[in-house]
Structure formats: C-alpha cells, structure tokens
Scaffold this active site. Structure first.
Site, PDB file in Angstrom:
ATOM      1  N   ASP A 146     -15.107   0.723  -1.423  1.00 30.29           N
ATOM      2  CA  ASP A 146     -15.395   0.439  -0.017  1.00 30.29           C
ATOM      3  C   ASP A 146     -16.904   0.419   0.160  1.00 30.29           C
ATOM      4  O   ASP A 146     -17.583   1.394  -0.182  1.00 30.29           O
ATOM      5  CB  ASP A 146     -14.747   1.508   0.864  1.00 30.29           C
ATOM      6  N   HIS A 203     -12.138  -2.562  -0.294  1.00 37.22           N
ATOM      7  CA  HIS A 203     -11.449  -1.958   0.848  1.00 37.22           C
ATOM      8  C   HIS A 203     -12.338  -2.115   2.073  1.00 37.22           C
ATOM      9  O   HIS A 203     -13.539  -1.882   2.008  1.00 37.22           O
ATOM     10  CB  HIS A 203     -11.216  -0.479   0.518  1.00 37.22           C
ATOM     11  N   GLU A 216      -1.108  -0.682  -4.100  1.00 40.50           N
ATOM     12  CA  GLU A 216      -2.339   0.067  -3.840  1.00 40.50           C
ATOM     13  C   GLU A 216      -2.092   1.569  -3.754  1.00 40.50           C
ATOM     14  O   GLU A 216      -1.133   2.015  -3.136  1.00 40.50           O
ATOM     15  CB  GLU A 216      -2.945  -0.430  -2.527  1.00 40.50           C
ATOM     16  N   GLU A 232     -10.227   3.203  -2.726  1.00 38.99           N
ATOM     17  CA  GLU A 232     -10.840   3.435  -1.421  1.00 38.99           C
ATOM     18  C   GLU A 232     -11.339   4.864  -1.281  1.00 38.99           C
ATOM     19  O   GLU A 232     -12.203   5.144  -0.454  1.00 38.99           O
ATOM     20  CB  GLU A 232      -9.870   3.105  -0.292  1.00 38.99           C
ATOM     21  N   ASP A 288       0.840  -1.196   0.000  1.00 40.22           N
ATOM     22  CA  ASP A 288       0.000   0.000   0.000  1.00 40.22           C
ATOM     23  C   ASP A 288       0.880   1.252   0.000  1.00 40.22           C
ATOM     24  O   ASP A 288       1.574   1.527   0.977  1.00 40.22           O
ATOM     25  CB  ASP A 288      -0.901  -0.016   1.234  1.00 40.22           C
ATOM     26  N   HIS A 338      -0.466   4.206  -0.163  1.00 41.68           N
ATOM     27  CA  HIS A 338      -1.284   5.078   0.690  1.00 41.68           C
ATOM     28  C   HIS A 338      -1.313   6.529   0.212  1.00 41.68           C
ATOM     29  O   HIS A 338      -1.564   7.443   0.994  1.00 41.68           O
ATOM     30  CB  HIS A 338      -0.777   5.019   2.142  1.00 41.68           C
TER      31      HIS A 338
END
Length: 381
Positions: free
Chosen positions: A257, A284, A209, A235, A183, A185
């Site tokens: 999500d 997610h 990700e 996400e 990830d 992020h």
C-alpha cells in the site's frame, strides 16, 4: 528551495492528507494514514517533520533514510505510514519542480493505461449480483469481493459452501471476459483456507487475498501449495524485509500500500524484489485521492504490475468521495476499465485545497467495526 511548512488534514470519510510547502511557493501532497488510527499517524507526521523543516526537498532518498532509520525503534504501520505520506509529498514536489510526472522520474512509463478494480461486498451476499452489475455498468472489467463475513474458526459445511456460492454468483454476472478477486481479509485460519481455496479453483478467481493473517506468515507456504489459485498478500506488510518471506513462500501477487509501505520510494523497491520471484504487483488502495495518484505513478513505471485497487464507490466512503478533493476528476476516470496516463506534473492531480481545509474543520473519527463469534469471543474483521 527549502521546506517551510508541513500540515496535516483529517478529512472524511477516514483519511489523513499532508501538505509540504516550500519557500518558493510550491507544495507537494501526500496521504499518510492508518485506517482507524489517523490521529496517531498525524502525531507521527508531526514528529518526523522535525527532520524535514528547513531542508531542501530534492534529496528524497536521503530524507527517506533519515525518516526510517534516525531512531532506535523503527517500522510498523504507524511510522511506515507517516513516512509514506511525507515521501509521496516529496515526490510530488520533485515532479512539480521539474515540470514532469513522477513516473518519468522513476525511469519512464512502461504502459499507457492502468487496469483498476472496485469492491462489491460479500459480507452479506444478498446484494452481490446488483453490486457487480453496477460495477460492470460503470466500466470496470474486474471486481473484488469478500469471501465471507464472520467465519467460524473451524468453518461449517454451510459456511464453506457459502464462500463458493458467493463467488459463483459473481462469476455468473461477470462471465468469462471479466475478473474477480476474493478477499479472505485474514478472517480464516490457515487450516480453513486450505479447505476453501481448492474449491474456488473451478471459478478461476484472479487471486485470493490475505488467506491468513500476516502474523502467520510461516504458514503461508502450505496455503500457497494447497491450490493453484494465485495467492496475494501485502496490505499489512510495510517493507522489503516484510515482503521477502511472503515471496519466498510463493505468493503470486504482492499488494503493498503506497500509504503504508514507505511511499513511492519503498514500494518501487518492493516491486523490483517481487519481480525477482516472478510475482506481480497489485497495490492495495481503498483510500483517498493522493494515495491513488501515487499508486498510479508507480504502476505506470512498474513492469510487473497487474491491477490497481481504487475506492470510488466503496462502502467506506460515506459522506465524501475521493473525487470531492480534486479539482479535475479526469485522471480517475475508468470508462474502459482503466485509468489513463497523463503528463501532468508530480503525482498528476490537483488537490482542491479549499475542500480539504473545509473538511479538516469537521474532521472524522472513523473506526473499524469490532466483530464477535456467536460465543461472544473476538472475531477477525
């Protein structure tokens, strides 16, 4: 059947649950929350409740259309998350009313089990090996790690090598028969992501990700093309319209999500859209029991599903776990790396209402950390 009451519950560690009750005694549960903005979403649920009170809960699509479109200003994380939780509750009610699981209402199951993964850290690499070993011992066959902590806007050689070293450690513990996702992020610039991703390819991550922030989606195609590592994102995307440019850019994995992207109703459509781009879906879900239950129902009925995130044991869960809010933890067991399909009605879980009401009395005020670069300027968390 008419909707007679809609309640929200602010429960530790950082979640918001909602309960939609009817005049026939049935109740459906949802999880409308933006992490760190739970109180704001709670207010939005209260506003949207005006469209549902006194109505028959059965025409879910009719309610979804009104909740998302019966206002001049639409979309965004707060409103989409409020809709998502109420939508989950309506699907839960529909299944309970008919005595069938939601996946039956979505066309029936296409699989018997849903592979899941757990988070193992990565901001600080010191405990990565132990964290991965513990996840393997718990039965998981896949984990996800952060690529790095605070990252310079133009990463140093040491920072870049650190990403590779972290992943190498995890791959060494996992071996070749288990998977790891990385990830980013949104902490890396597009240029930095293009430098790092090709270096990870020999370690075969399942996906990388959110290599860039969602607002830089126009740069996503160049990031996708720089490396054979599959790119995942989603996400912080909240609708089919948000996902379309990402899919056109060539992402391999869409990550809607269920508590942010319009609930069961919209995520099933996002999954169908992804299928037309030969992309897989990995929802997610670092959230609570209702969000995970809703995610599993969609996963059981989605042909292009890849893997499901879940928060059992995640570092955010301080003071409470999602298992604390259900009467039967069986549906969330993963001894063989997967959660298994059941025929329980609705979303397939029994929420411990007493535990939820008790937790709501204490509430929470969870906020994400605020990070800075060494010069004191803002850094992405």
């Amino acid at each position: 059947m008419k909707i007679t009451r809609i309640e929200t519950f602010l429960v530790a560690p950082r979640w918001l649950l909602c309960r939609v009750e009817t005049d026939e005694g049935l109740a459906g549960w949802g999880e409308p929350v933006v992490e760190g903005r739970a109180e704001t979403v709670r207010a939005a649920v209260g506003e949207l409740s005006d469209l549902l009170m006194g109505e028959d809960p059965a025409p879910i699509e009719h309610h979804w259309q009104r909740m998302t479109k019966a206002a001049f200003y639409r979309g965004g994380p707060v409103l989409s998350s409020a809709v998502a939780g109420l939508d989950q509750a309506l699907w839960d009610l529909a299944g309970k009313r008919l005595g069938v699981p939601v996946h039956r209402l979505l066309g029936g199951p296409v699989r018997d089990r849903v592979r899941v993964y757990g988070w193992v850290g990565g901001d600080d690499p010191a405990r990565l090996r132990d964290a991965v070993a513990a996840r393997v011992e718990s039965g998981l066959t896949a984990v996800k790690m952060n690529a790095a902590g605070v990252v310079s806007r133009s990463p140093t050689v040491r920072e870049i090598d650190g990403v590779v070293e972290r992943l190498s450690q995890v791959r060494e513990v996992l071996g070749d028969d288990r998977d790891v996702a990385v990830d980013f992020h949104g902490r890396f610039t597009a240029a930095a992501a293009r430098r790092v991703l090709p270096l990870l390819e020999p370690l075969r991550p399942m996906f990388a990700e959110e290599p860039v922030l969602p607002e830089f989606g126009h740069l996503l195609e160049a990031v996708v093309r720089c490396s054979p590592v599959p790119v995942a994102t989603g996400e912080r995307l909240y609708s089919r319209g948000d996902f379309l440019p990402a899919l056109q850019a060539g992402i391999a994995v869409a990550q809607p999500d269920l508590s942010h992207a319009g609930g069961v109703s919209e995520v099933r459509r996002i999954a169908a859209l992804a299928e037309t781009y030969d992309a897989l879906v990995a929802p997610h879900c670092p959230l609570g029991p209702v969000a995970l239950a809703a995610s599993l129902q969609v996963a059981f009925a989605t042909p292009n599903f890849l893997i499901q995130e879940q928060s059992i044991g995640i570092h955010y869960n301080r003071g409470a776990e999602l298992l604390d809010y259900v009467l039967d933890t069986g549906p969330f067991g993963f001894a063989d790396g997967a959660m298994h399909r059941t025929d329980a009605a609705g979303l397939g879980i029994e929420v411990d209402e007493d535990a939820v009401r008790t937790a709501d009395r204490a509430g929470h005020r969870w906020r994400p950390p605020v990070w800075s670069h060494r010069d004191g300027s803002f850094a992405e968390w």
